[in-house]
Design an enzyme around this catalytic site. Structure first.
Site, mmCIF file in Angstrom:
data_model
loop_
_atom_site.group_PDB
_atom_site.id
_atom_site.type_symbol
_atom_site.label_atom_id
_atom_site.label_comp_id
_atom_site.label_asym_id
_atom_site.label_seq_id
_atom_site.Cartn_x
_atom_site.Cartn_y
_atom_site.Cartn_z
ATOM 1 N N TYR A 298 -15.128 10.171 0.010
ATOM 2 C CA TYR A 298 -14.198 9.859 -1.075
ATOM 3 C C TYR A 298 -14.460 10.671 -2.338
ATOM 4 O O TYR A 298 -13.585 10.776 -3.197
ATOM 5 C CB TYR A 298 -14.231 8.356 -1.384
ATOM 6 C CG TYR A 298 -13.474 7.538 -0.378
ATOM 7 C CD1 TYR A 298 -12.153 7.173 -0.589
ATOM 8 C CD2 TYR A 298 -14.079 7.151 0.815
ATOM 9 C CE1 TYR A 298 -11.448 6.434 0.356
ATOM 10 C CE2 TYR A 298 -13.390 6.415 1.767
ATOM 11 C CZ TYR A 298 -12.070 6.065 1.529
ATOM 12 O OH TYR A 298 -11.374 5.339 2.477
ATOM 13 N N HIS B 140 -17.003 3.512 -2.505
ATOM 14 C CA HIS B 140 -16.237 4.746 -2.349
ATOM 15 C C HIS B 140 -16.683 5.813 -3.355
ATOM 16 O O HIS B 140 -15.967 6.772 -3.612
ATOM 17 C CB HIS B 140 -14.724 4.490 -2.443
ATOM 18 C CG HIS B 140 -14.200 3.813 -1.218
ATOM 19 N ND1 HIS B 140 -12.854 3.556 -1.028
ATOM 20 C CD2 HIS B 140 -14.824 3.323 -0.127
ATOM 21 C CE1 HIS B 140 -12.696 2.932 0.139
ATOM 22 N NE2 HIS B 140 -13.878 2.788 0.693
ATOM 23 N N ARG C 59 0.831 -1.202 0.000
ATOM 24 C CA ARG C 59 0.000 0.000 0.000
ATOM 25 C C ARG C 59 0.870 1.259 0.000
ATOM 26 O O ARG C 59 0.528 2.263 -0.648
ATOM 27 C CB ARG C 59 -0.940 0.007 1.208
ATOM 28 C CG ARG C 59 -1.818 1.247 1.240
ATOM 29 C CD ARG C 59 -2.841 1.218 2.347
ATOM 30 N NE ARG C 59 -3.521 2.510 2.441
ATOM 31 C CZ ARG C 59 -4.465 2.808 3.314
ATOM 32 N NH1 ARG C 59 -4.870 1.904 4.183
ATOM 33 N NH2 ARG C 59 -5.012 4.012 3.333
ATOM 34 N N ASN D 131 -10.397 -4.299 0.042
ATOM 35 C CA ASN D 131 -10.378 -3.243 -0.976
ATOM 36 C C ASN D 131 -9.542 -3.651 -2.184
ATOM 37 O O ASN D 131 -8.644 -4.473 -2.066
ATOM 38 C CB ASN D 131 -9.798 -1.956 -0.366
ATOM 39 C CG ASN D 131 -10.849 -1.183 0.412
ATOM 40 O OD1 ASN D 131 -12.010 -1.151 0.038
ATOM 41 N ND2 ASN D 131 -10.442 -0.563 1.506
ATOM 42 N N CYS E 22 -18.594 -2.209 2.964
ATOM 43 C CA CYS E 22 -17.754 -1.034 3.238
ATOM 44 C C CYS E 22 -18.348 -0.300 4.431
ATOM 45 O O CYS E 22 -19.564 -0.325 4.653
ATOM 46 C CB CYS E 22 -17.738 -0.131 2.009
ATOM 47 S SG CYS E 22 -16.762 1.377 2.222
#
Length: 435
Positions: A252, A202, A96, A150, A172
């Site tokens: 988001y 998102h 990440r 994700n 989520c």
């Protein structure tokens, strides 16, 4: 052992696991989880052992007959499972960090689920989730897979398109966070506020708000301001913009509507080695130090800084509603089936659903406003292209996915970032390197 529910959690060494365990403990009377199997890969074994020890202390303190098992053998854990949850991260947090830092080094936003970072997270993750689905079809075909991994939207789109596995639901924590925030704005308890959601993961919108049976959507549109999640801060929505939009955007959306401000902030953090993934790694390190305290028998408050607040509420409520056939309304990622007119019948969406023992039944949301349709179609195209790139290992498809995404902004940059990120992720993306 007395009959009860068996749940397998893949990515069991995650720092989120104590919140999941807490959720099962709270619901034990209606959701009797007798076996919880925590599964991980060899690289995560140390964390798995730490988390499972805390989980056992939590269960012992609660005085319930839930057995915690750990294994590195996924097939063993799937035997006889009623539910499987996935909360894994292929490449762990180091991957990440690369997802965020490499794009930023070329002047574009890097993020876990959006832009270039989201694409590479998806391409690492999708083949693994597909393998899990295949294992489940062989070993526990009646079990439900609850995917919290994700990028949920892209993962769900890939499973829908490239497998015949249909017992998967994506989850989520953003909608439940929005629901809580809306209730607070109205100074009412959550159960007195009904919120209808529709969109993509998102990229979901609250399309209608009702309080005590009265439509208060217009009131909330005027109140919606600095509502955020842990990892997206600092910029307040212009109330005139939100009012004109006609639906409530999630946190988001700021990456797309306020790209300049977020890119500037992200570049500052990049220079200080404080991008979100680096911050999360610091929180995780602290969490695992706390988890090793043999006196600790509950989820520590610092876990909320991790960004997954309300995970247990969302995941455990969903499992409880399927198990008990409650027919209540929850927001999940599933196949559209005509719920949102902007999307095809077989595309995956994030939408309010009636939850039954046979899975989610989408609520008819109708058509999202023209003002948001262009953006949601662009992101759905990104999910579709990213899914295809993940499965085929086709570099041109990966480049197309990058070019579709509005956060990338440059063909030349896309080509450079693609090459660098493919090389950086080589061990997790064999499909791109096979001759």
């Amino acid at each position: 052992m007395e009959a009860g529910i068996k749940i397998a959690t893949i990515g069991g060494g995650s720092s989120y696991t104590p919140e999941l365990v807490e959720g099962f403990i709270k619901r034990y009377d209606t959701l009797p989880v007798r076996e919880l199997w925590l599964v991980d890969v060899p690289e995560g074994e140390e964390k798995l052992n730490i988390v499972s020890a805390l989980a056992r202390r939590m269960v012992k303190a609660a005085g319930i007959p839930m057995e915690i098992y750990t294994t590195l053998n996924r097939e063993e854990a799937l035997q006889g499972a009623d539910f499987v949850t996935t909360q894994l991260r292929v490449g762990q947090l180091q991957a990440r960090i690369k997802d965020e830092r490499i794009p930023l080094s070329h002047g574009i936003l890097g993020q876990e689920t959006n832009g270039a970072g989201g694409l590479f997270d998806g391409m690492r993750t999708i083949p693994v989730i597909m393998d899990i689905c295949r294992d489940m079809q062989k070993i526990c075909p009646k079990a439900w897979l609850i995917n919290f991994t994700n990028p949920v939207g892209m993962v769900m789109q890939a499973i829908q398109t490239y497998t015949d596995f249909d017992r998967i639901i994506g989850l989520c924590n953003v909608p439940i966070g929005m629901h809580k925030a809306i209730a607070e704005l109205l100074a009412l308890p959550m159960e007195k506020v009904e919120v209808t959601f529709g969109g993509l993961n998102h990229m979901v919108f609250a399309t209608k708000v009702a309080a005590e049976g009265r439509d208060v959507t217009k009131d909330v549109l005027k109140l919606w301001g600095d509502q955020s999640v842990k990892n997206i801060k600092g910029v307040v929505w212009n109330p005139d913009f939100v009012n004109a939009l006609g639906v409530l955007p999630c946190s988001y959306h700021r990456y797309y509507y306020m790209t300049k401000e977020y890119l500037e902030e992200a570049l500052e953090k990049y220079d200080k080695h404080e991008v979100r993934a680096e911050f999360v790694k610091g929180v995780e390190d602290e969490l695992f130090r706390l988890y090793q305290d043999t006196e600790l028998c509950e989820k520590p408050a610092v876990l909320e800084q991790r960004g997954g607040a309300y995970y247990s509420d969302a995941a455990c409520s969903l499992i409880d509603s399927i198990y008990n056939d409650r027919g209540d309304v929850q927001v999940v990622n599933t196949v559209n089936r005509g719920a949102i007119a902007n999307f095809e019948e077989d595309e995956t969406v994030e939408v309010s659903c009636v939850i039954t023992k046979n899975g989610p039944i989408p609520v008819k949301v109708g058509k999202l406003p023209k003002a948001v349709n262009g953006l949601v179609q662009q992101i759905k195209s990104f999910e579709v292209a990213g899914s295809e790139a993940s499965v085929t290992g086709d570099r041109s498809k990966a480049l197309m996915a990058l070019m579709i995404n509005p956060l990338v902004m440059s063909q030349k940059t896309a080509e450079i970032v693609l090459d660098e990120m493919l090389e950086a992720n080589k061990e997790y993306l064999p499909q791109f390197f096979e001759t």
